[in-house]
Scaffold this motif. Structure first.
Motif, mmCIF file in Angstrom:
data_model
loop_
_atom_site.group_PDB
_atom_site.id
_atom_site.type_symbol
_atom_site.label_atom_id
_atom_site.label_comp_id
_atom_site.label_asym_id
_atom_site.label_seq_id
_atom_site.Cartn_x
_atom_site.Cartn_y
_atom_site.Cartn_z
ATOM 1 N N VAL A 523 85.872 49.540 65.655
ATOM 2 C CA VAL A 523 85.693 48.133 65.336
ATOM 3 C C VAL A 523 84.766 47.475 66.360
ATOM 4 N N ILE A 524 83.853 46.662 65.852
ATOM 5 C CA ILE A 524 83.022 45.856 66.753
ATOM 6 C C ILE A 524 83.779 44.556 66.971
ATOM 7 N N ALA A 525 84.120 44.269 68.236
ATOM 8 C CA ALA A 525 84.929 43.080 68.493
ATOM 9 C C ALA A 525 84.098 42.044 69.221
ATOM 10 N N HIS A 526 84.011 40.866 68.602
ATOM 11 C CA HIS A 526 83.317 39.775 69.286
ATOM 12 C C HIS A 526 84.317 38.956 70.088
ATOM 13 N N ARG A 527 85.552 38.858 69.554
ATOM 14 C CA ARG A 527 86.590 38.127 70.301
ATOM 15 C C ARG A 527 87.583 39.157 70.821
ATOM 16 N N LEU A 528 87.670 39.230 72.126
ATOM 17 C CA LEU A 528 88.408 40.324 72.748
ATOM 18 C C LEU A 528 89.898 40.311 72.391
ATOM 19 N N LYS A 529 90.438 39.123 72.091
ATOM 20 C CA LYS A 529 91.885 39.069 71.809
ATOM 21 C C LYS A 529 92.244 39.891 70.564
ATOM 22 N N THR A 530 91.267 40.084 69.668
ATOM 23 C CA THR A 530 91.575 40.841 68.435
ATOM 24 C C THR A 530 91.744 42.337 68.707
ATOM 25 N N VAL A 531 91.283 42.828 69.872
ATOM 26 C CA VAL A 531 91.393 44.271 70.108
ATOM 27 C C VAL A 531 92.198 44.601 71.369
ATOM 28 N N ARG A 532 93.021 43.646 71.735
ATOM 29 C CA ARG A 532 93.861 43.869 72.925
ATOM 30 C C ARG A 532 94.665 45.162 72.816
ATOM 31 N N PHE A 533 95.069 45.495 71.571
ATOM 32 C CA PHE A 533 95.961 46.648 71.410
ATOM 33 C C PHE A 533 95.228 47.911 70.963
ATOM 34 N N ALA A 534 93.911 47.922 71.103
ATOM 35 C CA ALA A 534 93.131 49.115 70.698
ATOM 36 C C ALA A 534 93.501 50.299 71.596
ATOM 37 N N ASP A 535 93.350 51.519 71.017
ATOM 38 C CA ASP A 535 93.646 52.723 71.801
ATOM 39 C C ASP A 535 92.644 52.897 72.934
ATOM 40 N N GLN A 536 91.378 52.539 72.629
ATOM 41 C CA GLN A 536 90.405 52.518 73.724
ATOM 42 C C GLN A 536 89.381 51.410 73.444
ATOM 43 N N ILE A 537 88.951 50.791 74.529
ATOM 44 C CA ILE A 537 87.932 49.741 74.416
ATOM 45 C C ILE A 537 86.704 50.247 75.173
ATOM 46 N N VAL A 538 85.555 50.225 74.479
ATOM 47 C CA VAL A 538 84.321 50.732 75.077
ATOM 48 C C VAL A 538 83.426 49.527 75.351
ATOM 49 N N VAL A 539 83.091 49.324 76.605
ATOM 50 C CA VAL A 539 82.265 48.157 76.966
ATOM 51 C C VAL A 539 80.817 48.623 77.123
ATOM 52 N N LEU A 540 79.934 48.038 76.309
ATOM 53 C CA LEU A 540 78.520 48.426 76.350
ATOM 54 C C LEU A 540 77.712 47.392 77.116
#
Ligand code: ATP
Length: 585
Positions: A523-540
């Protein structure tokens, strides 16, 4: 030969039948002429040879045969007409479908480097020019050359001096025709370019009309369109204005053969070297023979213009399709292995390596332009990376057939395109052949069933161009329903809840929760609160991966993610404070 290849959109064999029939028509059309000549000969003999009788029996025979040639000519014309039209329509109809299919298989970059108007013009306008060349111009040209060639052979045998005089100016006319062809190619290119630009400006004007009106740009924008239409007009005038004199000069040269032949005939007749009958016959032929040649000259000029349309079609056919024809594996983990990618300029991604585990939720975050959508495009194989590999289930996606790969991937973007058709048809795009209950089940899962049944025609309501308009949130739910119906194991989700009201956001969140269950989700997340529970967050950032981990880990690291998170939290507070301030003032 290349001209013929281009003019037939790469299928010169399709020309054989129409050209043969056209030549046959021209030969058959010579029959009445030959019979008329025979009748003239009988009459001349009667008047010129002392004691000769009028051979009425032969005259009757000639008239009878002449009558019989009429149905023959009719049949030949019909056959030629059918062969030409069928061939032309088959080539253009099958060609358009073939090209549209081919466009699907070539990298997206090749398509986006061209304007949609330009591609539309190739698929419709250019094929129409090829169609016209195949149905009319080429058969006419073939036929128009047969008659004079045959006549030249016969006349040469009869009296070479008269034949030579008749065709003396032909080489000059041919040279002028070649020059007109070159001119046509050059001016025609400029004219076509102006036409394409006008199409693009018109399309831009129509597509952007809402923005143009809202920004009150009507005057400025209309000027752009007006200028391009003016340029098109000027290119057209220049094209015709310069070309017509050259073509006319070639035709005049060609026709100069008639007076030349008459002078030669008078000279030979006076010297007793030519009979009256032969002279009369040459005169008769001379008045008829230049018409097909004139047609050939005009057709040649037009064909040179049309060849450019064929060249554009052939150019698109020649764009190599993306390689790969094997089926994707059953594993659905994805790996980016030292991927470097650029769109033609500087690299957007440099040496990026990333593991996306099967069944997990991976979020891509980063500043605008950091390459999040580019990673999506590489995963869906809209493009192939210039360096490195993308592995799908352990297999290099370059070896997988693009359309088979896409069967494994559902995509939900922020901009949803609804095609002209019913709502049911639009949902069914996820899986052609899905039954109505399946469509409705997907719609329920995507929280859009309730609003659809409230529409006047329910699932049969027509949407898209000219149809009923749906809100942004409703369109997004339709696209989630499509994805649910597709039931693909991998989901690419561009954060769809951005810029929606809370009610729509809640419904879409609910729909997304259904969609992502038990799937590999990126998922491309513009608002970080929507992916707080992601298995991994990749910061580009800066074309590479800056940080990677879970929300809490990344916050603890106090790096870019923590900074972005902080920024978004502050932004919310800032908005509220200002509204409060506005209310107070
Ligand atoms: N078709 C294209 N041709 C040329 N450059 C492109 C193309 N698409 C994107 N880019 C450029 O590539 C870079 C990365 O774009 P990309 O859309 O992947 O960023 P993003 O992180 O998804 O941005 P956003 O969050 O604003 O959607 C940008 O500088 C963009 O201008």
């Amino acid at each position: 030969m290349r001209m013929l290849y281009n003019l037939t959109a790469g299928e010169p064999n399709k020309l054989l039948k129409p050209a043969l029939y056209a030549a046959l028509v021209n030969v058959v059309n010579l029959l009445p002429f030959a019979l008329a000549m025979e009748a003239a000969r009988i009459i001349v003999v009667y008047f010129t040879e002392p004691g000769a009788l009028l051979d009425t029996g032969r005259l009757w025979l000639v008239s009878g045969v002449l009558l019989l040639t009429m149905p023959l000519m009719f049949a030949a014309e019909v056959l030629a007409y059918r062969a030409a039209y069928r061939g032309a329509y088959l080539v253009s109809a099958a060609g358009r479908i073939r090209l549209a299919e081919h466009l699907r298989r070539i990298p997206l970059g090749v398509l986006t480097s061209r304007n949609a108007g330009e591609l539309g013009n190739t698929l419709m306008g250019d094929f129409s020019l090829v169609e016209h060349s195949l149905a009319h111009l080429l058969p006419q040209l073939a036929g128009a050359l047969v008659t004079p060639l045959l006549a030249f052979g016969v006349l040469l045998f009869w009296d070479w001096r008269m034949a030579a005089a008749m065709f003396a100016a032909l080489p000059v006319a041919a040279l002028l025709a070649l020059a007109s062809g070159r001119l046509q190619a050059k001016l025609g290119g400029a004219h076509m370019q102006a036409k394409l630009e006008a199409i693009n400006r018109l399309q831009e004007y129509l597509t952007g009309i809402r923005t143009i009106k809202s920004c009150n740009l009507t005057g400025g924008r209309f000027c752009r369109l007006e200028r391009s239409l003016h340029r098109l007009m000027m290119a057209g005038i220049q094209f015709e204005g310069l070309l017509v004199p050259v073509v006319m000069a070639a035709i005049a040269c060609l026709r100069a053969g008639l007076p030349l032949m008459i002078f030669t005939g008078v000279h030979l007749l006076a010297g007793g070297e030519l009979t009256i009958l032969a002279f009369a016959s040459f005169l008769l032929i001379g008045t008829r023979i230049f018409d097909p040649l004139t047609t050939a000259l005009i057709n040649y000029a037009e064909l040179t213009y049309n060849e450019q349309a064929g060249r554009r079609i052939v150019g698109l056919y020649r764009q190599p399709a993306m390689p790969g024809n094997s089926a994707p594996p059953d594993r659905h983990d994805i790996v980016l292995d030292q991927v470097t990618f650029h769109y033609g300029g500087s690299a957007v991604l440099t040496d990026v390596s990333l593991q996306i585990p099967e069944g997990a939720l991976t979020a891509l975050v980063g500043a605008s332009g950091s390459g999040k959508s580019t990673i999506f495009r590489l995963l869906a194989r809209f493009y192939d990376p210039q360096q490195g590999r993308v592995l799908f289930g352990g297999q290099d996606i370059k070896s997988i057939a693009p359309e088979m790969l896409l069967q494994k991937i559902s995509m939900v973007f922020q901009d949803v395109y609804l095609f002209q058709g019913t709502i049911a048809d639009n949902i069914r795009m996820g899986r052609q052949g899905a039954t109505q209950p399946e469509v409705e089940q997907a719609a329920r899962g995507a929280c859009c069933h309730d609003f659809i049944i409230r529409l006047p025609q329910g699932y049969d309501t027509v949407v898209g161009e000219g149809g009923c308009t749906l809100s942004g949130g409703e369109k997004q739910r339709i696209s989630i329903a499509r994805a649910l119906l597709k039931n693909a194991p991998v989901v690419l989700l561009d954060e769809v809840t951005a810029a929606l009201d809370p009610e729509n956001e809640r419904e879409i969140q609910q729909a997304v929760n259904v969609l992502v269950q038990d799937r590999t989700v990126i998922v491309i997340a513009h608002r970080l609160k929507t992916v707080r529970f992601a298995d991994q967050i990749v910061v580009l950032g800066g074309g590479s991966i800056v940080e990677q981990g879970r929300h809490d880990e990344l916050l603890a690291r106090q790096g870019l993610y923590a900074h972005l998170w902080e920024l978004q939290q502050t932004m919310q507070g800032w908005k509220l404070e200002n509204r409060e301030a506005a209310r107070r003032s």
